[in-house]
Design an enzyme around this catalytic site. Structure first.
Site, mmCIF file in Angstrom:
data_model
loop_
_atom_site.group_PDB
_atom_site.id
_atom_site.type_symbol
_atom_site.label_atom_id
_atom_site.label_comp_id
_atom_site.label_asym_id
_atom_site.label_seq_id
_atom_site.Cartn_x
_atom_site.Cartn_y
_atom_site.Cartn_z
ATOM 1 N N TRP A 191 0.834 -1.210 0.000
ATOM 2 C CA TRP A 191 0.000 0.000 0.000
ATOM 3 C C TRP A 191 0.865 1.254 0.000
ATOM 4 C CZ3 TRP A 191 -2.123 2.088 5.238
ATOM 5 C CH2 TRP A 191 -1.124 2.029 6.212
ATOM 6 N N ASP A 192 2.167 1.082 -0.204
ATOM 7 C CA ASP A 192 3.083 2.216 -0.061
ATOM 8 C C ASP A 192 2.796 3.342 -1.043
ATOM 9 O OD1 ASP A 192 5.739 1.137 1.753
ATOM 10 O OD2 ASP A 192 4.390 -0.340 0.932
ATOM 11 N N GLU A 243 -0.449 -4.312 12.102
ATOM 12 C CA GLU A 243 0.190 -5.580 11.731
ATOM 13 C C GLU A 243 0.616 -6.442 12.914
ATOM 14 O OE1 GLU A 243 3.344 -4.647 8.961
ATOM 15 O OE2 GLU A 243 1.993 -4.918 7.273
ATOM 16 N N LYS A 258 2.734 -1.851 16.293
ATOM 17 C CA LYS A 258 3.977 -1.734 15.520
ATOM 18 C C LYS A 258 4.131 -0.330 14.950
ATOM 19 C CE LYS A 258 6.081 -3.550 11.263
ATOM 20 N NZ LYS A 258 5.895 -4.490 10.130
ATOM 21 N N GLN A 259 3.030 0.222 14.493
ATOM 22 C CA GLN A 259 3.057 1.517 13.812
ATOM 23 C C GLN A 259 1.684 2.162 13.923
ATOM 24 O OE1 GLN A 259 3.533 0.908 9.504
ATOM 25 N NE2 GLN A 259 2.820 -1.181 9.808
#
Length: 799
Positions: free
Chosen positions: A354-355, A493, A613-614
């Site tokens: 998805w970057d 994630e 994680k983010q």
């Protein structure tokens, strides 16, 4: 140090993989890591070349299971050029290696303006004497099928000969990522080599399953003098050109190696080998190639350069350099997506995630034609996404979390935890929010470029099919009076299931549900705006029944967003998870960025804890302005004021380990609006992510393209509050004391080179002279219209 130069002093084997990634040269068609030319792949060096879109599937057996993975293929090594000295009495020294000798004055210089990599050093051979070497290489931006390497040998106070081998090496594998070592890595088959004329060798091979033909040709010449001998030596896997050159003080020997690459994926191609031979034969000499290459880069810099003072500006320009090397105007001729790790290494197997969500917003305002090409990559794979949705029992389009050559789901079935050595199930394919990212990019591109034709055709097909998937995926819960989306994984994630659950997946991930609601509302807006004939044609083409639209409307207004303790819940039940002893883990480990791996190695699981994680929920603040986010929640029937958002930001700040380079970027973006004093520290983390390799060795496996492009967009849109909607440029700058001065130019609709400058509380906007219509600029407290050829300076309110 110049703001355009990145220099590395001395030879440091431990840092070689990082330097190779950061010194990669590319042109959008293919790229080559910044490895030393005389070394083959090993523990220290990893020379590798990647062509955009060249993938191959291989089958492996891992932990007793058969798995199939698709990889971006490491192509034959064109860079290989080694040498050894012959003294005047005929003694022959060993082949030179930087790992076996004491080097003097060793330096690598990456010139961003010229897009060249220069390497200089001196060393003393025991038999011959002191030799100075200068090497300069380029990956041609003027002709994307070419690359070149010039090597200049200068003898100091001795005379003799240098033996040089210029090689095309087909004996290569994918071996850049250590944790993939248990997988099959031999992608190339049917390697053949040969010679053409007196100075050219060639190599041809194919990928083992995708059957892509790869052809290289190399012309190696000595400039200014005749070699003592020249011999072409094709062998089974390597095409070698061996030369012997006389050298003496004041008489340097210059060796130029020019290479051409073609594949069977190229447009207008019949014979890739014939095309490569023709292209290398007709290439000019190194100075001529350099001249046209530098001129091509000058055009790119004029369209995209960003002006930020100090070290931040240097890093941002490096980031821009790598974005343009991966996604250049040459990308418009290719069927490729946005590889998460660029064309710089083999991490994530070169897949498309998805970057693009972090990349296209920058490209939209500089190279909209590249954005459109990248969206076309998704549109060509729309039928595959529709088949995937149908296989899952859903309508519409379900795009894969990881995509490669043809749009199938390429997410690995297992992943290795290097800490425990165990192979674990990989459930990240449940990140269905990738579809919302694609829809968001379609909308943003069309708003920025004013490309109504694309929005009404290919863009509408993708947007409506993604909306269709969300409407059919949402399940109505009568007890809640809400629609729910179950069994997904969010951007975080870390969490892929509930503790001790038999099945993977989470319910009502806030980011997934809110973005799904946005997609549905945008799709409905688009349907209402379409001319009647367009609407009928579109509905017929995608077999959409207008009777589906009332359901879309209902789902878009009644999707569930969970809350707990007065903050938005990352997913339903997040607030019931245990709290982690963050201080204890920080004390026990040097880094807890990959907390999931640490806990799994301890026999625990991150699924039990409130630890991310983010950015996940906070990603909503990255995609939507504060006003737009409030409107989205209001449409869903929730009151989400500034205080709720601030509490939510504070809550997740304390519970995020930043195991992704995207995390610092998103936090910087969000904090610039709500807690400016802390925003700069996250800005710095985003800037240093690859340069300082903050993730601990990951940059050597490929740069993080989304984070690099995102830092550029942080300045371009995050700090300026720039939005392109309702036929206006909307700006709402936020003061960030550590970055109080910056500027950039952008392309907006038909205007090329609109300048935006912020300095000392003043915002300057200049519109270049043209025949286009004036630009409407909207700020929170006023609106102005700027005609072509005019510049407007606006005083910003304090605070």
């Amino acid at each position: 140090m110049s703001e355009w130069l990145w220099e590395y002093e001395g030879y440091d084997p431990a840092a070689e993989r990082l330097r190779e990634a950061l010194c990669t040269l590319g042109n959008g068609y293919f790229a080559t890591r910044g490895a030393v030319p005389e070394s083959r792949a090993g523990l220290v060096h990893y020379p590798a070349t990647y062509a955009a879109g060249v993938y191959n599937h291989l089958e492996s057996t891992v932990a007793g299971r058969r798995v199939v993975n698709e990889d971006l293929v490491n192509l034959p090594n064109w860079l290989l050029l080694r040498f050894r000295l012959r003294s005047a009495d005929g003694a022959v020294g060993p082949w030179f290696s930087p790992d076996a000798r004491q080097l003097l004055d060793y330096r690598h210089t990456l010139d961003l303006r010229r897009a060249t990599l220069t390497r200089t050093f001196r060393y003393r051979d025991d038999e011959a004497g002191m030799l100075s070497v200068e090497q300069n290489r380029l990956q041609d931006m003027a002709d994307p099928h070419r690359a070149a390497l010039r090597t200049v040998f200068t003898a100091e106070e001795w005379s003799g000969e240098i033996e040089v081998e210029s090689v095309l090496d087909g004996d290569v594998t994918n071996n850049n990522v250590h944790r993939y070592r248990s997988l099959n890595r031999n992608h190339l088959a049917q390697v053949r080599t040969g010679e053409a004329g007196t100075d050219t060798t060639w190599l041809r091979c194919r990928t083992s399953s995708s059957d892509i033909t790869i052809s290289m040709a190399a012309r190696t010449v000595v400039m200014g003098q005749l070699p003592t001998s020249s011999e072409l030596r094709p062998s089974r896997h390597r095409a070698v050109h061996r030369l012997v050159l006389p050298v003496a003080p004041g008489r340097p020997a210059v060796v130029d190696k020019t290479v051409a690459l073609h594949t069977s994926r190229d447009l207008a191609i019949s014979d890739p080998l014939g095309a490569a031979l023709d292209r290398v034969t007709t290439a000019g000499d190194f100075p001529a190639l350099l001249h046209s290459h530098v001129a091509a880069w000058a055009r790119l810099w004029r369209r995209a350069d960003i002006q930020v003072p100090g070290e931040a500006g240097r890093v941002l320009r490096l980031h821009l350099f790598h974005v343009l090397q991966t996604l250049s105007p040459h990308t418009t001729e290719l069927d490729v997506g946005v590889p998460a790790r660029g064309l710089h290494g083999e991490a994530y197997r070169g897949h498309v995630f998805w970057d693009e969500l972090f990349v296209l917003p920058f490209l939209n305002l500089h190279f909209p034609e590249v954005s459109r090409a990248l969206l076309n990559y998704r549109h060509r794979r729309l039928p595959q996404a529709c088949r995937a949705a149908h296989a899952a029992g859903r309508a519409g389009a379900k795009y894969p979390w990881q995509s490669g050559s043809d749009g199938r789901e390429e997410t690995q079935q297992l992943h290795l935890n290097p800490r425990s050595g165990r192979w674990l199930p990989d459930n990240s394919r449940l990140q269905h929010h990738v579809g919302s990212a694609i829809a968001y990019n379609v909308w943003q591109y069309c708003e920025a470029a004013g490309d109504t034709e694309y929005l009404h055709t290919k863009g509408a097909e993708m947007l409506l099919q993604i909306a269709r998937f969300w409407a059919d995926t949402a399940e109505f819960a009568p007890d809640l009076g809400r629609y729910r989306i179950r069994g997904v994984v969010g951007p975080d994630e870390y969490h892929d299931s509930y503790p001790d659950a038999a099945r993977p997946g989470l319910d009502d991930n806030a980011y997934t549900n809110v973005t799904a609601a946005w997609v549905l509302s945008r799709a409905l807006d688009l349907v209402r705006r379409l001319p009647a004939w367009r609407r009928e044609e579109l509905f017929e083409r995608i077999r959409l029944d207008s009777g589906e639209l009332p359901e879309w409307e209902e789902v878009s207004r009644r999707l569930l967003v969970p809350f707990h303790q007065g903050v938005i819940s990352q997913f339903d039940g997040y607030g019931d998870l245990a709290e982690l002893d963050w201080e204890a883990y920080r004390a026990r480990y040097d880094s807890i960025r990959r907390l999931d791996r640490i806990l799994e190695a301890e026999g625990d699981t991150v699924n039990r804890y409130q630890a991310s994680k983010q950015a996940d929920v906070l990603m909503l603040g990255y995609l939507f302005s504060p006003a737009e986010l409030r409107d989205l929640f209001r449409r869903l029937g929730y009151d989400m004021d500034d205080e709720v958002w601030r509490r939510t930001v504070d809550y997740y700040l304390k519970r995020t380990s930043h195991g992704s380079t995207l995390s610092g970027l998103v936090h910087a973006w969000v904090l610039a609006r709500v807690r400016q004093a802390e925003a700069w520290s996250y800005c710095q983390e985003a800037l240093k992510g690859d340069v300082a390799d903050l993730q601990g060795g990951t940059t050597g496996e490929g740069i993080h393209l989304g984070a690099m492009a995102g830092t550029l967009d942080l300045v371009q849109r995050g700090l300026t509050g720039l939005e392109t909607r309702e036929d206006a440029l909307r700006l709402d700058p936020v003061p960030l004391p550590a970055l109080s001065e910056y500027g950039f130019s952008l392309r907006y609709r038909g205007h090329w080179g609109v300048s935006v400058r912020l300095r000392s509380g003043h915002l300057g906007i200049g519109v270049p002279d043209s025949e286009e219509t004036p630009i409407r600029v909207v700020l929170p407290d006023r609106a102005v219209t700027i005609a072509p050829g005019e510049t407007c300076t606006l005083l910003l309110p304090e605070g």
